[in-house]
Every structure is written in structure tokens, then in C-alpha cells.
Design a protein around this motif. Structure first.
Motif, PDB file in Angstrom:
ATOM      1  N   VAL A   1       0.808  -1.226   0.000  1.00 48.14           N
ATOM      2  CA  VAL A   1       0.000   0.000   0.000  1.00 48.14           C
ATOM      3  C   VAL A   1       0.837   1.270   0.000  1.00 48.14           C
ATOM      4  CG1 VAL A   1      -1.953  -1.094   1.159  1.00 48.14           C
ATOM      5  CG2 VAL A   1      -0.246   0.102   2.547  1.00 48.14           C
ATOM      6  N   ASP A   2       2.130   1.141   0.262  1.00 46.03           N
ATOM      7  CA  ASP A   2       2.909   2.376   0.376  1.00 46.03           C
ATOM      8  C   ASP A   2       4.244   2.329  -0.363  1.00 46.03           C
ATOM      9  OD1 ASP A   2       3.729   4.908   1.163  1.00 46.03           O
ATOM     10  OD2 ASP A   2       4.553   4.213   3.052  1.00 46.03           O
ATOM     11  N   SER A   3       5.215   1.570   0.180  1.00 50.46           N
ATOM     12  CA  SER A   3       6.585   1.781  -0.302  1.00 50.46           C
ATOM     13  C   SER A   3       6.831   1.300  -1.725  1.00 50.46           C
ATOM     14  CB  SER A   3       7.592   1.144   0.664  1.00 50.46           C
ATOM     15  OG  SER A   3       7.316  -0.209   0.869  1.00 50.46           O
TER      16      SER A   3
ATOM     17  N   GLY B   1       7.916   5.333  -6.322  1.00 51.89           N
ATOM     18  CA  GLY B   1       9.287   5.522  -6.786  1.00 51.89           C
ATOM     19  C   GLY B   1      10.303   6.007  -5.773  1.00 51.89           C
ATOM     20  N   LYS B   2       9.961   6.038  -4.489  1.00 50.68           N
ATOM     21  CA  LYS B   2      10.999   6.411  -3.517  1.00 50.68           C
ATOM     22  C   LYS B   2      11.841   5.183  -3.209  1.00 50.68           C
ATOM     23  CE  LYS B   2       8.947  10.221  -0.910  1.00 50.68           C
ATOM     24  NZ  LYS B   2       8.424  10.628   0.409  1.00 50.68           N
ATOM     25  N   VAL B   3      13.139   5.262  -3.485  1.00 50.55           N
ATOM     26  CA  VAL B   3      14.036   4.133  -3.198  1.00 50.55           C
ATOM     27  C   VAL B   3      15.207   4.680  -2.378  1.00 50.55           C
ATOM     28  CG1 VAL B   3      13.362   2.831  -5.237  1.00 50.55           C
ATOM     29  CG2 VAL B   3      15.259   4.428  -5.424  1.00 50.55           C
TER      30      VAL B   3
ATOM     31  N   LEU C   1      -5.324   5.990  -4.106  1.00 49.37           N
ATOM     32  CA  LEU C   1      -5.153   7.266  -3.384  1.00 49.37           C
ATOM     33  C   LEU C   1      -3.714   7.758  -3.530  1.00 49.37           C
ATOM     34  CD1 LEU C   1      -7.143   6.378  -0.116  1.00 49.37           C
ATOM     35  CD2 LEU C   1      -7.811   8.111  -1.803  1.00 49.37           C
ATOM     36  N   LYS C   2      -2.777   6.820  -3.365  1.00 47.84           N
ATOM     37  CA  LYS C   2      -1.371   7.236  -3.457  1.00 47.84           C
ATOM     38  C   LYS C   2      -1.024   7.643  -4.890  1.00 47.84           C
ATOM     39  CE  LYS C   2       3.340   6.447  -2.195  1.00 47.84           C
ATOM     40  NZ  LYS C   2       4.304   5.780  -1.348  1.00 47.84           N
ATOM     41  N   ALA C   3      -1.535   6.884  -5.859  1.00 44.96           N
ATOM     42  CA  ALA C   3      -1.236   7.206  -7.268  1.00 44.96           C
ATOM     43  C   ALA C   3      -1.671   8.632  -7.604  1.00 44.96           C
ATOM     44  CB  ALA C   3      -1.932   6.209  -8.185  1.00 44.96           C
TER      45      ALA C   3
ATOM     46  N   GLU D   1       1.728  18.223  -1.973  1.00 49.29           N
ATOM     47  CA  GLU D   1       0.653  17.357  -1.484  1.00 49.29           C
ATOM     48  C   GLU D   1       1.133  15.979  -1.007  1.00 49.29           C
ATOM     49  OE1 GLU D   1      -3.612  15.816  -3.194  1.00 49.29           O
ATOM     50  OE2 GLU D   1      -2.618  17.451  -4.222  1.00 49.29           O
ATOM     51  N   ARG D   2       2.213  15.479  -1.626  1.00 51.72           N
ATOM     52  CA  ARG D   2       2.700  14.141  -1.238  1.00 51.72           C
ATOM     53  C   ARG D   2       3.063  14.086   0.242  1.00 51.72           C
ATOM     54  NH1 ARG D   2       6.562  10.104  -4.799  1.00 51.72           N
ATOM     55  NH2 ARG D   2       6.673   8.459  -3.255  1.00 51.72           N
ATOM     56  N   MET D   3       3.389  15.265   0.798  1.00 51.59           N
ATOM     57  CA  MET D   3       3.755  15.293   2.227  1.00 51.59           C
ATOM     58  C   MET D   3       2.590  14.863   3.119  1.00 51.59           C
ATOM     59  SD  MET D   3       6.296  18.469   2.830  1.00 51.59           S
ATOM     60  CE  MET D   3       6.153  19.574   1.459  1.00 51.59           C
ATOM     61  N   LEU D   4       1.336  14.908   2.591  1.00 54.18           N
ATOM     62  CA  LEU D   4       0.201  14.435   3.389  1.00 54.18           C
ATOM     63  C   LEU D   4       0.392  12.974   3.809  1.00 54.18           C
ATOM     64  CD1 LEU D   4      -2.872  15.901   1.416  1.00 54.18           C
ATOM     65  CD2 LEU D   4      -1.953  16.714   3.608  1.00 54.18           C
ATOM     66  N   LEU D   5       1.130  12.224   2.957  1.00 54.45           N
ATOM     67  CA  LEU D   5       1.359  10.802   3.275  1.00 54.45           C
ATOM     68  C   LEU D   5       2.210  10.633   4.520  1.00 54.45           C
ATOM     69  CD1 LEU D   5       2.105   9.507  -0.337  1.00 54.45           C
ATOM     70  CD2 LEU D   5      -0.024   9.263   0.929  1.00 54.45           C
ATOM     71  N   ASN D   6       2.770  11.743   5.004  1.00 53.58           N
ATOM     72  CA  ASN D   6       3.607  11.670   6.214  1.00 53.58           C
ATOM     73  C   ASN D   6       2.800  11.855   7.490  1.00 53.58           C
ATOM     74  OD1 ASN D   6       5.868  11.271   4.687  1.00 53.58           O
ATOM     75  ND2 ASN D   6       6.367  13.442   4.575  1.00 53.58           N
ATOM     76  N   PHE D   7       1.469  11.801   7.396  1.00 59.03           N
ATOM     77  CA  PHE D   7       0.651  11.933   8.613  1.00 59.03           C
ATOM     78  C   PHE D   7       1.097  10.891   9.653  1.00 59.03           C
ATOM     79  CE2 PHE D   7      -3.448  10.708  10.821  1.00 59.03           C
ATOM     80  CZ  PHE D   7      -3.408  11.771  11.716  1.00 59.03           C
TER      81      PHE D   7
HETATM   82  N1  GLY Z   1       5.875   6.867   1.918  1.00 59.00           N
HETATM   83  C1  GLY Z   1       5.544   8.191   1.609  1.00 59.00           C
HETATM   84  C2  GLY Z   1       5.763   8.542   0.180  1.00 59.00           C
HETATM   85  O1  GLY Z   1       5.928   7.667  -0.663  1.00 59.00           O
HETATM   86  O2  GLY Z   1       5.775   9.687  -0.140  1.00 59.00           O
END
Ligand code: GLY
Length: 357
Positions: free
Chosen positions: A137-139, A143-145, A225-227, A239-245
Motif C-alpha cells: 500500500v505504500d513503499s 518511486g521512492k528508493v 489514493l497514493k497514485a 501534497e505528497r507530504m500528506l502521506l507523512n501523517f
Molecule cells: N511513503 C511516503 C511517500 O511515498 O511519499
């Protein structure tokens, strides 16, 4: 088959979600990379023995020559030493720029396998096959590696999108229950920040059996949602910073306990409850919101409190990489399903800490 498309121009890709997908991965990968001759499967010592041979067979059926590179499981292995061993393995296998790296595993495998793919030969094709709920669901999406340094988590990395993400929810059946719940904390996070209906669906789950039965739909919802967020803000400047809740205080919890007491999801769960308790007290969040999050986490045996003083949080947050200069961006809820970013001076952070002195 559920498909979530991530639209990023030439870097666009699909996330496919289906039970039994691991066996079909060979055909799907062949269709994506018709000229490839070799595949390196990067996996860890927990996941490799369970699933690497199924994937190997599926790839060999498509005429690919397969090398499996297995590292010792654990976040503490997500470092330069392990990455160096992986590079040596890729070189020894003779991979070329038309070949591929496949990450088969959880977040550590995806992060480190992705960084290997992003940098070996200046970048070769990368496929994610997440085997944990957290990675699904997240990592594995967005594309964050990265790898960790002694001075902090994920300090060396890149934005490097995969060519595809293949999620087989059947693989969650072998996930230890603590790690199923670890991933669920991130699912709860999506409900909190963006999707009240998802949060209600999670409230209706009676137990882990319900969760596993509904996993396909839940994963699809989170990935979608993440896409949508990644499409608008691939490089994490808005907006991606919202995922850091829940993550600022959550990382502080993980760090204070040396990353060996609380898992990532457990830290995030505690962080969501603590920050929401404070933002309620400050009148920024609908009253009762923290209790709703707490009740949902507790139903799945996730911790909701921690024995830490405000100064412990301050010390740990000061080292957090999200702190840019003298300020940092916190994620707060208006209510369940609605979130916003709050830029805060580091000196004002105490307002958001539990048990303010
Ligand atoms: N895990 C948060 C992000 O992908 O931005």
C-alpha cells in the motif's frame, strides 16, 4: 484483476492486484520487457525461501536467465554494505541495460532493490513485487528508493519509478500477524488523510480474517489514493507530504527506541494518535477524532501510547530529515478523511507534542 494506473508521462506504469499473480509474473514481465535476457531477483532471507523459486520458474518459462540475490532480512541491513554486495551480484550475473531487477519482498527489499536498479549501469528496468501489506500500500508505489546511513533512515536514495508493481494478496497469508498490523497502520493513515469511507470500512472489519478477505479492495483503494497524489507531486514538495501523517512523531518514537522496539507502522500509529490529540486540543481538529483513530488501532493490537517525554520527541525530531532549516511541515486532520499541511517553526513544535510542559 484490479489495475491502478499511475500516470507519469513516459514513466507511467500499472499496479496490478490479483490473487495468484506471482505465478503469472513471468508472462507479464516478458510482455513489458520483450528484449530482456536476464532478471535479477532481489529478496531477503524471510521471503526468498517462500517465494523466490515460484518467481524463478515463472521467469525461466519465458526464457529469462534468473539470478536470485538474497540478503539477511532486517532494516539494519538496508545499508551501503548490503547494497555493495547486491551491485557485485548484479555485475557477476552480467546484467545489461536491457535486463531488469525485480524486488520480491517488503519495504526494505523494495527500497534497496530499487536503489540498486536506479544506479546499476546508471539505471535498469525495475519491477516491484511487494509481499507485505506495508509495501503493497505504500513503499512499492511512487518511486521512492533508498538505503539508511548511520546518521539516519533513507538518507541516500532516488526517485525511480518501477516499470510495474505486481501485488498478489495471497502472499499476505504468510506474513507474521505483527507485520500485517504494521501495514494496516498505513492503511488507516490513508483513511485518516483522504478517505472517510475507507476508514469506515476498516471500522467494520471484525478481525484479521475480514482484513485478509477484503485485502484486494483495500490495497486497490490505497494504491489509487497514493497514485493520485504521486501524479500531482512526484518529488514530494507539496501534497505528497500528506502521506507523512503520523510520521514525524512516529519516526521520533522509532528512533528513540533504536528501531528495535516499534515497527514503522506501530510508530506511525502512535504518531497519528498523539498529533491528533494535540491538534484537537488546539482547536484545529474535530473533537473525538483521536479517539476514533485510537479505537481502530487498538482493535488490531497496535500500540497507541509511548513512554516518552516532550524533550525526547524534540531531540529525535530535530534529527528528522523532514526538518528543513528552521521549520518543518506537519500533517494534521480537520476530521477523518480531511487533512492539511501545517508549516511550523521548529521553536513552535512544542505545541504539537504530547504532555506539553
Ligand atoms: N511513503 C511516503 C511517500 O511515498 O511519499
Amino acid at each position: 484483476m484490479r489495475i491502478v494506473h499511475v500516470e507519469l508521462g513516459q514513466k507511467s506504469y500499472n499496479i496490478e492486484i490479483e490473487r495468484g499473480l506471482l505465478e503469472q509474473a513471468g508472462q507479464k514481465i516478458r510482455a513489458l520487457l520483450p528484449r530482456a535476457e536476464k532478471a535479477a531477483v532481489i529478496t531477503d532471507s524471510n521471503v526468498g525461501p517462500l517465494y523466490a523459486s515460484i518467481l524463478r520458474q515463472a521467469l525461466e518459462k519465458e526464457g529469462l536467465s534468473v539470478t536470485v540475490l538474497t540478503f539477511q532480512a532486517g532494516e539494519e541491513r538496508k545499508n551501503l554494505v548490503t547494497l555493495g554486495t547486491l551491485y557485485d551480484g548484479l555485475a557477476a550475473a552480467g546484467l545489461t541495460r536491457s535486463d531488469m531487477v525485480i524486488a520480491l519482498g517488503g519495504g526494505v527489499t523494495g527500497d534497496m532493490g530499487g536503489l540498486a536498479a536506479a544506479t546499476f549501469l546508471r539505471g535498469i528496468a525495475f519491477i516491484q513485487i511487494p509481499t507485505s501489506l506495508l509495501a503493497a500500500v505504500d513503499s512499492s508505489v511512487g518511486g521512492k528508493v533508498a538505503i539508511d546511513l548511520k546518521s539516519g533512515k533513507n538518507l541516500v536514495g532516488a526517485f525511480y519509478q518501477p516499470k510495474a508493481v505486481f501485488i498478489d494478496p495471497d502472499l499476505l497469508k504468510t506474513l507474521p500477524v505483527r507485520y500485517l498490523h504494521d501495514g494496516l497502520a498505513e492503511v488507516i493513515k490513508y483513511g485518516c488523510i483522504l478517505d472517510r469511507e475507507l476508514f469506515s470500512q476498516l471500522e467494520r472489519l471484525r478481525d484479521d480474517r475480514d482484513l485478509l478477505e477484503q485485502a484486494d479492495g483495500i490495497i486497490e483503494t490505497c494504491c489509487a489514493l497514493k497514485a493520485r497524489i504521486v501524479e500531482k507531486d512526484e518529488f514530494d514538495t507539496g501534497e505528497r507530504m500528506l502521506l507523512n501523517f503520523g510520521h514525524t512523531l512516529g519516526h521520533a518514537v522509532e528512533k528513540t527506541f533504536h528501531f528495535d522496539t516499534f515497527s514503522h507502522g506501530e510508530g506511525v500509529g502512535i504518531g497519528m494518535v498523539l498529533i491528533t490529540g494535540r491538534s484537537e486540543a488546539l482547536g484545529l481538529t474535530e473533537p473525538g477524532t483521536a479517539d476514533k483513530i485510537k479505537a481502530l488501532l487498538q482493535k488490531f493490537l497496535l500500540p497507541v501510547t509511548v513512554a516518552m517525554k516532550p524533550e525526547d520527541f524534540l531531540k529525535a525530531v530535530a534529527l528528522d530529515k523532514k526538518k528543513r532549516g528552521s521549520s518543518l511541515t506537519l500533517v494534521l486532520l480537520k476530521t477523518i478523511g480531511e487533512s492539511f499541511l501545517q508549516k511550523t517553526e521548529f521553536s513552535g513544535l512544542e505545541d504539537y507534542l504530547p504532555e506539553k510542559t
